[in-house]
Write a protein that holds these residues in place. Structure first.
Motif, PDB file in Angstrom:
ATOM      1  N   ALA A  44      48.526  30.943  48.371  1.00 30.24           N
ATOM      2  CA  ALA A  44      48.322  29.558  48.472  1.00 30.24           C
ATOM      3  C   ALA A  44      47.164  29.400  46.746  1.00 30.24           C
ATOM      4  O   ALA A  44      47.933  28.290  46.487  1.00 30.24           O
ATOM      5  N   SER A  45      46.294  30.180  46.866  1.00 27.70           N
ATOM      6  CA  SER A  45      45.428  29.617  45.857  1.00 27.70           C
ATOM      7  C   SER A  45      46.662  30.508  44.231  1.00 27.70           C
ATOM      8  O   SER A  45      46.170  29.466  43.993  1.00 27.70           O
ATOM      9  N   TYR A  46      47.273  31.246  44.185  1.00 26.88           N
ATOM     10  CA  TYR A  46      47.054  31.992  42.845  1.00 26.88           C
ATOM     11  C   TYR A  46      48.864  30.738  42.767  1.00 26.88           C
ATOM     12  O   TYR A  46      48.574  31.033  41.575  1.00 26.88           O
ATOM     13  N   ARG A  47      49.433  30.480  43.832  1.00 27.26           N
ATOM     14  CA  ARG A  47      50.541  29.880  43.457  1.00 27.26           C
ATOM     15  C   ARG A  47      49.861  27.739  42.870  1.00 27.26           C
ATOM     16  O   ARG A  47      50.315  27.361  41.463  1.00 27.26           O
ATOM     17  N   GLN A  48      48.796  27.440  43.279  1.00 26.94           N
ATOM     18  CA  GLN A  48      48.000  26.450  43.064  1.00 26.94           C
ATOM     19  C   GLN A  48      47.899  26.505  41.721  1.00 26.94           C
ATOM     20  O   GLN A  48      47.935  26.014  40.601  1.00 26.94           O
ATOM     21  N   LEU A  49      47.378  27.374  41.291  1.00 26.02           N
ATOM     22  CA  LEU A  49      46.218  27.576  40.101  1.00 26.02           C
ATOM     23  C   LEU A  49      47.912  28.239  39.112  1.00 26.02           C
ATOM     24  O   LEU A  49      47.794  27.557  37.779  1.00 26.02           O
ATOM     25  N   ALA A  50      48.454  28.680  39.847  1.00 26.79           N
ATOM     26  CA  ALA A  50      49.739  29.065  38.870  1.00 26.79           C
ATOM     27  C   ALA A  50      50.505  28.006  37.987  1.00 26.79           C
ATOM     28  O   ALA A  50      51.254  26.871  36.866  1.00 26.79           O
ATOM     29  N   ILE A  60      45.099  30.337  33.479  1.00 24.93           N
ATOM     30  CA  ILE A  60      44.810  30.994  35.100  1.00 24.93           C
ATOM     31  C   ILE A  60      43.320  31.809  35.145  1.00 24.93           C
ATOM     32  O   ILE A  60      42.626  31.921  36.218  1.00 24.93           O
ATOM     33  N   ARG A  61      43.811  32.990  34.157  1.00 23.75           N
ATOM     34  CA  ARG A  61      42.402  34.033  34.143  1.00 23.75           C
ATOM     35  C   ARG A  61      41.246  33.371  33.885  1.00 23.75           C
ATOM     36  O   ARG A  61      40.161  33.656  34.461  1.00 23.75           O
ATOM     37  N   ALA A  62      41.733  32.078  32.548  1.00 26.16           N
ATOM     38  CA  ALA A  62      39.740  31.786  32.772  1.00 26.16           C
ATOM     39  C   ALA A  62      39.343  30.598  33.773  1.00 26.16           C
ATOM     40  O   ALA A  62      37.870  30.661  34.654  1.00 26.16           O
ATOM     41  N   GLU A  63      40.243  30.595  34.500  1.00 26.78           N
ATOM     42  CA  GLU A  63      40.289  29.797  36.348  1.00 26.78           C
ATOM     43  C   GLU A  63      39.755  29.919  36.452  1.00 26.78           C
ATOM     44  O   GLU A  63      38.269  29.552  38.303  1.00 26.78           O
ATOM     45  N   VAL A  64      39.518  31.478  37.314  1.00 24.98           N
ATOM     46  CA  VAL A  64      39.209  32.137  37.894  1.00 24.98           C
ATOM     47  C   VAL A  64      37.806  32.632  37.818  1.00 24.98           C
ATOM     48  O   VAL A  64      37.371  32.993  38.718  1.00 24.98           O
ATOM     49  N   LEU A  65      37.780  33.004  36.656  1.00 26.71           N
ATOM     50  CA  LEU A  65      36.485  33.726  36.087  1.00 26.71           C
ATOM     51  C   LEU A  65      35.292  32.662  36.903  1.00 26.71           C
ATOM     52  O   LEU A  65      34.376  32.332  36.734  1.00 26.71           O
ATOM     53  N   GLU A  66      35.795  30.571  35.652  1.00 31.62           N
ATOM     54  CA  GLU A  66      34.813  29.730  36.159  1.00 31.62           C
ATOM     55  C   GLU A  66      34.733  29.815  37.762  1.00 31.62           C
ATOM     56  O   GLU A  66      33.363  29.152  37.973  1.00 31.62           O
ATOM     57  N   ILE A  67      35.612  29.820  38.698  1.00 36.54           N
ATOM     58  CA  ILE A  67      35.370  29.732  40.067  1.00 36.54           C
ATOM     59  C   ILE A  67      34.782  30.758  40.734  1.00 36.54           C
ATOM     60  O   ILE A  67      32.930  30.414  41.346  1.00 36.54           O
ATOM     61  N   THR A 120      32.140  41.554  35.951  1.00 34.24           N
ATOM     62  CA  THR A 120      31.198  42.309  34.292  1.00 34.24           C
ATOM     63  C   THR A 120      32.682  42.599  33.814  1.00 34.24           C
ATOM     64  O   THR A 120      31.757  42.394  32.792  1.00 34.24           O
ATOM     65  N   ASP A 121      33.760  42.541  33.540  1.00 30.00           N
ATOM     66  CA  ASP A 121      34.529  43.335  32.160  1.00 30.00           C
ATOM     67  C   ASP A 121      35.205  41.586  31.749  1.00 30.00           C
ATOM     68  O   ASP A 121      36.221  41.402  30.985  1.00 30.00           O
ATOM     69  N   GLY A 122      35.156  40.237  32.704  1.00 29.58           N
ATOM     70  CA  GLY A 122      35.634  39.674  32.256  1.00 29.58           C
ATOM     71  C   GLY A 122      37.548  38.625  32.563  1.00 29.58           C
ATOM     72  O   GLY A 122      38.138  38.586  32.003  1.00 29.58           O
ATOM     73  N   LEU A 123      37.556  39.620  33.907  1.00 31.35           N
ATOM     74  CA  LEU A 123      39.032  40.104  33.965  1.00 31.35           C
ATOM     75  C   LEU A 123      40.194  40.470  32.562  1.00 31.35           C
ATOM     76  O   LEU A 123      40.981  39.680  32.568  1.00 31.35           O
ATOM     77  N   ALA A 124      39.195  41.277  31.666  1.00 36.05           N
ATOM     78  CA  ALA A 124      40.101  41.854  30.529  1.00 36.05           C
ATOM     79  C   ALA A 124      41.241  42.398  30.868  1.00 36.05           C
ATOM     80  O   ALA A 124      42.047  42.069  30.294  1.00 36.05           O
ATOM     81  N   GLY A 125      41.637  43.050  32.022  1.00 35.09           N
ATOM     82  CA  GLY A 125      43.302  44.303  32.277  1.00 35.09           C
ATOM     83  C   GLY A 125      43.774  42.868  32.787  1.00 35.09           C
ATOM     84  O   GLY A 125      44.555  44.117  33.385  1.00 35.09           O
ATOM     85  N   TRP A 126      43.705  42.042  32.743  1.00 33.56           N
ATOM     86  CA  TRP A 126      44.788  41.089  33.917  1.00 33.56           C
ATOM     87  C   TRP A 126      44.935  40.377  33.135  1.00 33.56           C
ATOM     88  O   TRP A 126      44.582  39.241  32.912  1.00 33.56           O
ATOM     89  N   ASP A 127      46.281  40.117  33.463  1.00 34.10           N
ATOM     90  CA  ASP A 127      46.761  39.233  31.627  1.00 34.10           C
ATOM     91  C   ASP A 127      47.283  38.227  32.404  1.00 34.10           C
ATOM     92  O   ASP A 127      47.711  36.579  32.194  1.00 34.10           O
ATOM     93  N   GLY A 128      46.688  37.179  34.559  1.00 37.58           N
ATOM     94  CA  GLY A 128      46.710  36.315  34.640  1.00 37.58           C
ATOM     95  C   GLY A 128      48.350  36.133  35.645  1.00 37.58           C
ATOM     96  O   GLY A 128      48.803  34.793  36.341  1.00 37.58           O
ATOM     97  N   LEU A 129      49.529  36.831  35.445  1.00 31.61           N
ATOM     98  CA  LEU A 129      51.103  36.510  35.719  1.00 31.61           C
ATOM     99  C   LEU A 129      50.891  37.115  36.586  1.00 31.61           C
ATOM    100  O   LEU A 129      52.410  37.355  37.716  1.00 31.61           O
TER     101      LEU A 129
END
Length: 336
Positions: A44-50, A60-67, A120-129
């Motif tokens: 539900a959370s991922y769908r809302q963000l996407a 998407i990645r930026a908002e997850v990091l912000e949260i 600590t890695d800024g979710l650098a390995g995630w494309d947010g998709l």
């Protein structure tokens, strides 16, 4: 034991209800620190963000990091939900009752909405998709938390996906076994992770199963898998369409759809004296309660809280014993 020392604001609430947690890595005597390897955002959370960001992975990645940075936990302020994670135990406090030791690779079986989390890695390995995000950082478990050591025979991504929804099949099994053999169980969203496991659990408990899905693609996948005795197509947000698709009312209806607005269809499709299990964080519980009242529906409504004793082992056992369920999970992970 319940994490009160981690609550920053507001004072006096438990970690799940808190707006912000202290996610510092230093542990108290009853706490356990996990070195994070992968997050699994709930559907539900991922769908809302996407949908909010038009499937722009960077946004998407930026908002997850912000949260996470703002709240000290992954707690989507719109859906109120989070997810779970896997990682390696780094340190266990001397008063922690959790059955783990440093070096164990584990899945946290409690929501990220109450888990102090630092990335600590800024979710650098995630494309947010996708719902699963490779990550580095630390997470804290409390004495009253739940944790499971990852099974050796499953890839970690697969185990994480199963653990994320393991409460649904276990609770369904408990409820269905309270009905006579041959009771009808309807699963809204039967082609998803929780839905496919729930269908398998209901069938193993002796029920007749029917899935309601939104598309021909999902219907064909379930028919090929053979997980349901019947498969119907309807928009779960349309109460009349759901009731017509279900036909004979269900003894038990399980909502596994990750969009809001599915409460009234589930109630309308359930026989008087039946049970509705809402296993979606997109559920509006006022809408469910008031909708049942407005329909004069004599149904028991349960909140799937994600925990039933032995739920993780139950779900993994289903995955091992029902190849069609495993195939659906593996296909979903591959698509992500």
């Amino acid at each position: 034991m319940v994490g009160l020392r981690r609550v920053v604001e507001p004072a006096g609430v438990l970690p799940q209800a808190a707006w912000r947690l202290d996610a510092s890595p230093e542990i108290g005597p009853d706490e356990t620190r996990i070195r994070v390897q992968r997050l699994n955002l709930d559907a539900a959370s991922y769908r809302q963000l996407a949908e909010k960001h038009a499937h722009n992975g960077d946004a998407i990645r930026a908002e997850v990091l912000e949260i996470i940075g703002t709240r000290g936990k992954m707690h989507n302020p719109v859906t109120g939900s989070g997810g779970m994670l896997i990682g390696v135990v780094e340190e266990v406090g001397p008063e922690s009752p959790l059955p783990v030791k440093p070096g164990d690779r584990v899945a946290t079986l409690v929501s990220l909405t109450l888990t102090p989390l630092r990335i600590t890695d800024g979710l650098a390995g995630w494309d947010g998709l996708s719902e699963q995000a490779p990550a580095e950082g630390t997470a804290i478990l409390f004495g009253r938390s739940i944790v499971g050591v990852l099974p050796d025979d499953l890839p970690p991504e697969l185990a994480l996906a199963v653990y994320d929804v393991c409460g649904a099949p276990a609770l369904t099994d408990r409820v269905v076994r309270g009905y006579p053999a041959g009771a009808k169980v309807v699963v809204l969203g039967g082609a998803g992770k929780s839905g496919s496991l729930t269908l398998a659990a209901a069938r193993r408990a002796g029920a007749r199963t029917q899935a309601v899905v939104v598309s021909e693609t999902e219907r064909d996948a379930l028919v090929e898998a053979g997980l349901a005795d019947e498969v119907a197509i309807a928009d779960a947000r349309n109460p009349v369409a759901v009731a017509e698709a279900v036909g004979e009312p269900a003894d038990v209806t399980v909502v596994c759809v990750d969009v809001p607005g599915c409460e009234h269809g589930a109630i309308l499709a359930t026989a008087n004296g039946g049970t509705v299990i809402f296993f979606s964080m997109a559920t509006s519980f006022p809408a469910a309660a008031l909708g049942a009242e407005g329909l004069a529906a004599d149904v028991t409504m349960l909140i799937g809280n994600g925990y039933v004793p032995g739920h993780a082992e139950f779900a993994v056992d289903l995955l091992r014993q029902v190849p069609a369920v495993r195939a659906m999970f593996e296909a979903r992970i591959a698509a992500d």
